[in-house]
Design a protein around this motif. Structure first.
Motif: not given
Length: 119
Positions: A38-50
């Motif tokens: 199936x086609x799913x979706x992904x997002x990159x997430x960055x909470x820097x520097x934590x």
């Protein structure tokens, strides 16, 4: 991170009293083929520097779910930091953010009688 769809920053103080700025970046949801085909979706997430990893992924069955999970991952990292003794403030202020607010807005401490506020 490429293709940032949302970005903000918060002023933080760690449990030792060190002040720093945390930057949150969420990437545009991108489709990918899951193991089931199936086609799913992904997002990159960055909470820097934590966060431990420079970027994490938040995946969902559609782009809205991926974005929602990216925001929830951000909330979990900030909540863990606070539980470990850190403080997170609305940028440029000493007003704590409401981690559970949909918009991470400042806590409405101005509505509390000054005699009951912690100094």
């Amino acid at each position: 991170m490429n293709d940032i769809i949302a970005k903000t920053s918060f002023d933080c103080i760690d449990q030792k009293g060190n002040a720093f700025v945390t930057t949150v970046e969420i990437g545009v949801p991108k489709p990918f083929e899951s193991k089931s085909g199936s086609i799913d979706y992904s997002c990159s997430v960055a909470v820097l520097p934590l966060n431990v990893y420079r970027e994490m992924g938040a995946c969902g069955t559609d782009s809205l779910m991926a974005l929602s999970l990216a925001i929830e991952n951000t909330r979990q990292i900030l909540r863990a930091f606070v539980q470990l003794g850190g403080r997170v403030y609305y940028s440029g202020t000493k007003t704590p953010i409401d981690i559970d607010s949909p918009t991470f807005q400042p806590v409405a401490e101005h509505l509390v009688n000054p005699q009951f506020r912690v100094q």
